[in-house]
Design a protein around this motif. Structure first.
Motif, PDB file in Angstrom:
ATOM      1  N   ASN A 484       0.834  -1.202   0.000  1.00 42.70           N
ATOM      2  CA  ASN A 484       0.000   0.000   0.000  1.00 42.70           C
ATOM      3  C   ASN A 484       0.874   1.260   0.000  1.00 42.70           C
ATOM      4  N   ILE A 485       0.326   2.307  -0.518  1.00 42.77           N
ATOM      5  CA  ILE A 485       1.030   3.586  -0.548  1.00 42.77           C
ATOM      6  C   ILE A 485       0.898   4.238   0.826  1.00 42.77           C
ATOM      7  N   THR A 486       2.012   4.359   1.530  1.00 45.36           N
ATOM      8  CA  THR A 486       2.028   4.984   2.863  1.00 45.36           C
ATOM      9  C   THR A 486       2.706   6.347   2.848  1.00 45.36           C
ATOM     10  N   LEU A 487       3.175   6.769   1.689  1.00 44.78           N
ATOM     11  CA  LEU A 487       3.813   8.074   1.554  1.00 44.78           C
ATOM     12  C   LEU A 487       2.943   8.981   0.703  1.00 44.78           C
ATOM     13  N   SER A 488       3.110  10.280   0.896  1.00 44.16           N
ATOM     14  CA  SER A 488       2.353  11.253   0.126  1.00 44.16           C
ATOM     15  C   SER A 488       3.273  12.407  -0.253  1.00 44.16           C
ATOM     16  N   ARG A 489       2.751  13.239  -1.138  1.00 44.03           N
ATOM     17  CA  ARG A 489       3.522  14.387  -1.601  1.00 44.03           C
ATOM     18  C   ARG A 489       3.849  15.349  -0.460  1.00 44.03           C
ATOM     19  N   LYS A 490       3.005  15.389   0.587  1.00 43.14           N
ATOM     20  CA  LYS A 490       3.226  16.312   1.690  1.00 43.14           C
ATOM     21  C   LYS A 490       4.405  15.904   2.573  1.00 43.14           C
ATOM     22  N   GLY A 491       4.881  14.679   2.440  1.00 41.03           N
ATOM     23  CA  GLY A 491       5.941  14.232   3.325  1.00 41.03           C
ATOM     24  C   GLY A 491       7.246  13.883   2.645  1.00 41.03           C
ATOM     25  N   ILE A 492       7.376  14.123   1.336  1.00 39.97           N
ATOM     26  CA  ILE A 492       8.564  13.718   0.585  1.00 39.97           C
ATOM     27  C   ILE A 492       9.323  14.947   0.110  1.00 39.97           C
ATOM     28  N   VAL A 493      10.646  14.915   0.270  1.00 41.01           N
ATOM     29  CA  VAL A 493      11.532  15.981  -0.192  1.00 41.01           C
ATOM     30  C   VAL A 493      12.702  15.343  -0.926  1.00 41.01           C
ATOM     31  N   LYS A 494      13.009  15.868  -2.127  1.00 38.80           N
ATOM     32  CA  LYS A 494      14.177  15.397  -2.881  1.00 38.80           C
ATOM     33  C   LYS A 494      15.186  16.534  -2.994  1.00 38.80           C
ATOM     34  N   LEU A 495      16.455  16.204  -2.741  1.00 38.75           N
ATOM     35  CA  LEU A 495      17.520  17.196  -2.752  1.00 38.75           C
ATOM     36  C   LEU A 495      18.613  16.780  -3.723  1.00 38.75           C
ATOM     37  N   ASN A 496      19.119  17.732  -4.494  1.00 34.70           N
ATOM     38  CA  ASN A 496      20.309  17.565  -5.330  1.00 34.70           C
ATOM     39  C   ASN A 496      21.295  18.671  -4.962  1.00 34.70           C
ATOM     40  N   ILE A 497      22.457  18.291  -4.449  1.00 33.40           N
ATOM     41  CA  ILE A 497      23.468  19.257  -4.014  1.00 33.40           C
ATOM     42  C   ILE A 497      24.744  18.961  -4.785  1.00 33.40           C
ATOM     43  N   TYR A 498      25.287  19.963  -5.471  1.00 31.94           N
ATOM     44  CA  TYR A 498      26.442  19.725  -6.345  1.00 31.94           C
ATOM     45  C   TYR A 498      27.210  21.026  -6.524  1.00 31.94           C
ATOM     46  N   PHE A 499      28.461  20.890  -6.974  1.00 32.23           N
ATOM     47  CA  PHE A 499      29.265  22.061  -7.330  1.00 32.23           C
ATOM     48  C   PHE A 499      28.804  22.581  -8.689  1.00 32.23           C
ATOM     49  N   GLN A 500      28.529  23.851  -8.726  1.00 33.44           N
ATOM     50  CA  GLN A 500      28.128  24.456  -9.989  1.00 33.44           C
ATOM     51  C   GLN A 500      29.319  24.571 -10.936  1.00 33.44           C
ATOM     52  N   GLU A 501      30.488  24.826 -10.387  1.00 31.19           N
ATOM     53  CA  GLU A 501      31.736  24.854 -11.146  1.00 31.19           C
ATOM     54  C   GLU A 501      32.876  24.699 -10.154  1.00 31.19           C
ATOM     55  N   PHE A 502      34.056  24.381 -10.659  1.00 29.41           N
ATOM     56  CA  PHE A 502      35.214  24.192  -9.792  1.00 29.41           C
ATOM     57  C   PHE A 502      36.015  25.470  -9.603  1.00 29.41           C
ATOM     58  N   ASN A 503      35.531  26.556 -10.139  1.00 33.13           N
ATOM     59  CA  ASN A 503      36.187  27.828  -9.885  1.00 33.13           C
ATOM     60  C   ASN A 503      35.858  28.284  -8.465  1.00 33.13           C
ATOM     61  N   TYR A 504      36.863  28.627  -7.712  1.00 35.07           N
ATOM     62  CA  TYR A 504      36.652  29.149  -6.373  1.00 35.07           C
ATOM     63  C   TYR A 504      37.316  30.524  -6.263  1.00 35.07           C
ATOM     64  N   ARG A 505      36.704  31.366  -5.477  1.00 32.35           N
ATOM     65  CA  ARG A 505      37.215  32.717  -5.276  1.00 32.35           C
ATOM     66  C   ARG A 505      37.887  32.809  -3.917  1.00 32.35           C
ATOM     67  N   THR A 506      39.040  33.451  -3.904  1.00 38.75           N
ATOM     68  CA  THR A 506      39.765  33.689  -2.660  1.00 38.75           C
ATOM     69  C   THR A 506      39.789  35.189  -2.397  1.00 38.75           C
ATOM     70  N   ILE A 507      39.204  35.580  -1.298  1.00 37.13           N
ATOM     71  CA  ILE A 507      39.180  36.983  -0.876  1.00 37.13           C
ATOM     72  C   ILE A 507      40.194  37.117   0.253  1.00 37.13           C
ATOM     73  N   GLU A 508      41.303  37.785  -0.035  1.00 38.82           N
ATOM     74  CA  GLU A 508      42.438  37.813   0.885  1.00 38.82           C
ATOM     75  C   GLU A 508      42.769  39.243   1.276  1.00 38.82           C
ATOM     76  N   GLU A 509      43.043  39.423   2.549  1.00 35.77           N
ATOM     77  CA  GLU A 509      43.476  40.721   3.051  1.00 35.77           C
ATOM     78  C   GLU A 509      45.001  40.804   3.043  1.00 35.77           C
ATOM     79  N   SER A 510      45.502  41.994   2.749  1.00 37.05           N
ATOM     80  CA  SER A 510      46.939  42.265   2.814  1.00 37.05           C
ATOM     81  C   SER A 510      47.132  43.662   3.393  1.00 37.05           C
ATOM     82  N   ALA A 511      48.329  43.909   3.919  1.00 32.58           N
ATOM     83  CA  ALA A 511      48.609  45.196   4.550  1.00 32.58           C
ATOM     84  C   ALA A 511      48.621  46.303   3.499  1.00 32.58           C
ATOM     85  N   ALA A 512      47.833  47.334   3.719  1.00 35.35           N
ATOM     86  CA  ALA A 512      47.809  48.463   2.785  1.00 35.35           C
ATOM     87  C   ALA A 512      49.077  49.302   2.884  1.00 35.35           C
ATOM     88  N   ASN A 513      49.660  49.395   4.065  1.00 35.55           N
ATOM     89  CA  ASN A 513      50.866  50.203   4.287  1.00 35.55           C
ATOM     90  C   ASN A 513      51.871  49.336   5.046  1.00 35.55           C
TER      91      ASN A 513
END
Length: 640
Positions: A484-513
């Motif tokens: 029998n069907i014991t699940l419904s649309r109100k109780g089911i969640v599907k997730l897809n988690i992935y890298f959109q691209e392999f480019n990563y940004r590095t925000i780095e601080e350095s001494a101005a003076n």
């Protein structure tokens, strides 16, 4: 003794140098320095001397002013931010998922029975006060209501606001007072939560603009009081187990299940499950960007078993974070709606801050003066953990108990109405205290190295109407072994988690003076205004040392002259003769004759024999009036 002789030699050598007085030394410096201005002061005539003296003084002041500006700018420890983009294979982030409802209602119903009955009576009183009179036969738990009741406030007359308890003075049923009905139906009526302490003698009101907010916050506060008295192990068993919540799991091409998740108990959401936390195993790398190489989950939130008055939101709360970091999912998480497929594309930002003195950040939190109550999880430092630990520490100090939503240090208890009747009033005051927040913010520091995951979210209905029949059949059979069907649309969640691209940004601080910038600007200003260099500064340092040495010589000479004056003043009469000095040296009991001599008396007494003419005086060492080391030092100094 050797040190004294060495210093005396140095002083005598210095006397052979540029001069004996300050004026001679200054003239010698102006005549020999490489700086242009002082030379002209010596060489020119009287009028030009005055002009060059004023110019030199003016430019020296300008140099000092410019130097002060550059040094102050350098000591301000300003930073510049640079952005760089890299490309490499990256570790997949840790993923934390929680159900929006912390507990299954079927398992906590016995704990919330009295609170739910009281909540239903409150809603009846708000929604239909006329009809609620017919249901006044129920007996309600007055102890719950007495601590923090909901009241109605009529603000139509701001100078004389009216405050009325929803149940009046009768806590075993609903009141039939017509005044309360008029107030509740009035346009200016607002709901508030009354928080009292000291046996009800000191009360404050927490106002709400909506009855929905009021009853939700009131129920949550009462539920916190109940769950704080239950051991954590029992609370874990009342929450959603991983084998029932995680129906399907796939990472790239590798299957996974609930055993690949680490379970932690988060008081606000119950049991939460972390994938790829990196506590016991190495972090999983992502082979390629795109949905096919990410994490796919199918979750059952079992919405039918939600706590009705505690969980007003249905769905999955999820968060992406670094490995070995504690997930503060209530603050940084997002919701995924039931009956949908939620795709999350991930981009990575790496933040690298400079430490002291450029920015008040910390590497591991060791220098932060706040005890980390999350240290039992063996996670890395985060400012969220510091702020919540700081609040819990203030809570324990002010209210003598800890809040249920935060970790508790050993030896302390969670707040509840039975053991700490005034805790709700104390907690509300502390939560609204600006001084407490500023104190914690001032004590806590940001992490110097941080990784942030930027998410691009898209959603679609899942499953579709054409495929929901067979999908729910298969999932129900896998979960319950039922056709029998014991699940419904109100109780089911599907997730897809992935890298959109392999480019990563590095925000780095350095001494101005940096130091090179400071030295370049100092040298540029000095060369532009004075025509000098580092050697000129060394020359100036040399004359300062000469001034110091001459001052020391003068102080030593002054001390020596004072000593001689004191030695002469120690004799009350005329100085002793040579014979008296000889006698005092050979006879320790000798006392000189202190009686005044007559002017006619000769240098020798009558009872003494006159010295033989032509006989030289005896050569006694005691006749040396100065110490040997001083005489040797003087002779050596003269020989130099």
């Amino acid at each position: 003794m050797h040190v004294k002789k060495y210093l005396l030699k140095c002083l005598h050598r210095l006397q052979k140098g540029p001069g004996y007085t300050y004026k001679e030394l200054l003239v010698w410096y102006c005549d020999n320095t490489n700086t242009h201005g002082p030379k002209r002061i010596i060489c020119e005539g009287p009028k030009k001397k005055a002009v060059w003296f004023l110019l030199t003084l003016l430019f020296t002041a300008l140099v000092c002013w410019q130097w002060g500006i550059f040094i102050r700018t350098y000591l301000s420890w300003e930073v510049s931010v640079s952005l760089s983009v890299g490309f490499k294979t990256m570790d997949f982030p840790a993923v934390t998922i929680c159900n929006a409802s912390p507990f299954k209602y079927s398992k906590v119903k016995h704990l919330l029975k009295d609170l739910d009955e009281l909540m239903e009576a409150v809603l009846e009183r708000i929604l239909a006060p006329e009809l609620s009179h017919a249901n006044a036969t129920r007996t309600l738990n007055s102890s719950i209501w007495n601590h923090t009741p909901l009241v109605l406030i009529d603000e139509r007359n701001p100078h004389h606001p009216m405050v009325l308890d929803l149940f009046g003075d009768n806590h075993n049923g609903l009141t039939n007072s017509s005044a309360s009905e008029k107030i509740c139906n009035a346009h200016g009526c607002k709901m508030a939560m009354r928080l009292c302490s000291l046996n009800g003698t000191q009360c404050t009101f927490r106002n709400f603009t909506s009855a929905t907010q009021a009853v939700t916050e009131w129920y949550s506060l009462q539920a916190t009081n109940i769950f704080a008295q239950v051991p954590q192990q029992e609370l874990v068993e009342m929450s959603y187990p991983g084998e029932q919540m995680i129906l399907a799991c796939l990472f790239g091409a590798e299957p996974c299940n609930y055993r690949n998740f680490t379970s932690i108990f988060y008081p606000h959401y119950g049991n939460c499950y972390i994938f790829n936390w990196g506590m016991t195993e190495k972090a999983l790398p992502s082979a390629n960007p795109g949905p096919e190489f990410g994490l796919k989950l199918i979750l059952d939130i079992d919405q039918e078993d939600y706590v009705p008055f505690l969980a007003s939101t249905a769905g999955v709360r999820l968060m992406l974070h670094e490995q070995r970091s504690y997930p503060f999912i209530r603050d940084e998480g997002i919701y995924a709606m039931s009956g949908t497929e939620t795709s999350i594309g991930v981009l990575v930002d790496k933040l690298q801050r400079m430490g002291e003195p450029y920015s008040p950040c910390t590497v591991n939190g060791s220098e932060v003066p706040v005890q980390n109550f999350y240290s039992d999880y063996n996670t890395t430092y985060s400012i969220q953990a510091c702020l919540r630990s700081c609040f819990q520490d203030h809570m324990i100090r002010s209210c003598k108990c800890g809040h249920y939503l935060y970790p508790l240090p050993r030896g302390e208890k969670y707040c509840n109405n039975r053991d700490f009747p005034d805790w709700a009033h104390c907690y509300s005051d502390l939560q609204m205290s600006v001084a407490q927040r500023e104190t914690c913010i001032g004590m806590c520091k940001e992490s110097c190295n941080d990784t942030q995951y930027k998410m691009t979210i898209s959603m679609a209905d899942w499953p579709s109407e054409a495929s929901e029949d067979w999908i729910f059949h298969v999932l129900s059979q896998e979960r319950d072994q039922s056709t029998n069907i014991t699940l419904s649309r109100k109780g089911i969640v599907k997730l897809n988690i992935y890298f959109q691209e392999f480019n990563y940004r590095t925000i780095e601080e350095s001494a101005a003076n940096n130091l090179v910038w400071l030295l370049s600007n100092l040298g540029g200003q000095f060369g532009f205004w004075m025509g000098g260099s580092v050697l000129c500064l060394i020359e100036f340092g040399e004359i300062i040392i000469d001034f110091v040495w001459i001052t020391i010589i003068k102080l030593v000479a002054l001390a020596k002259s004072l000593r001689q004056r004191r030695a002469q003043a120690s004799y009350s009469g005329p100085p002793p003769t040579v014979a008296e000095l000889v006698e005092a040296h050979t006879n320790f009991g000798y006392q000189p004759d202190t009686a005044p001599r007559s002017p006619n008396t000769g240098p020798y007494p009558s009872e003494q024999a006159l010295p033989i003419p032509g006989t030289p005086p005896p050569n006694y060492d005691s006749l040396r009036l100065q110490p040997l080391d001083v005489i040797e030092s003087d002779s050596e100094g003269d020989a130099i």
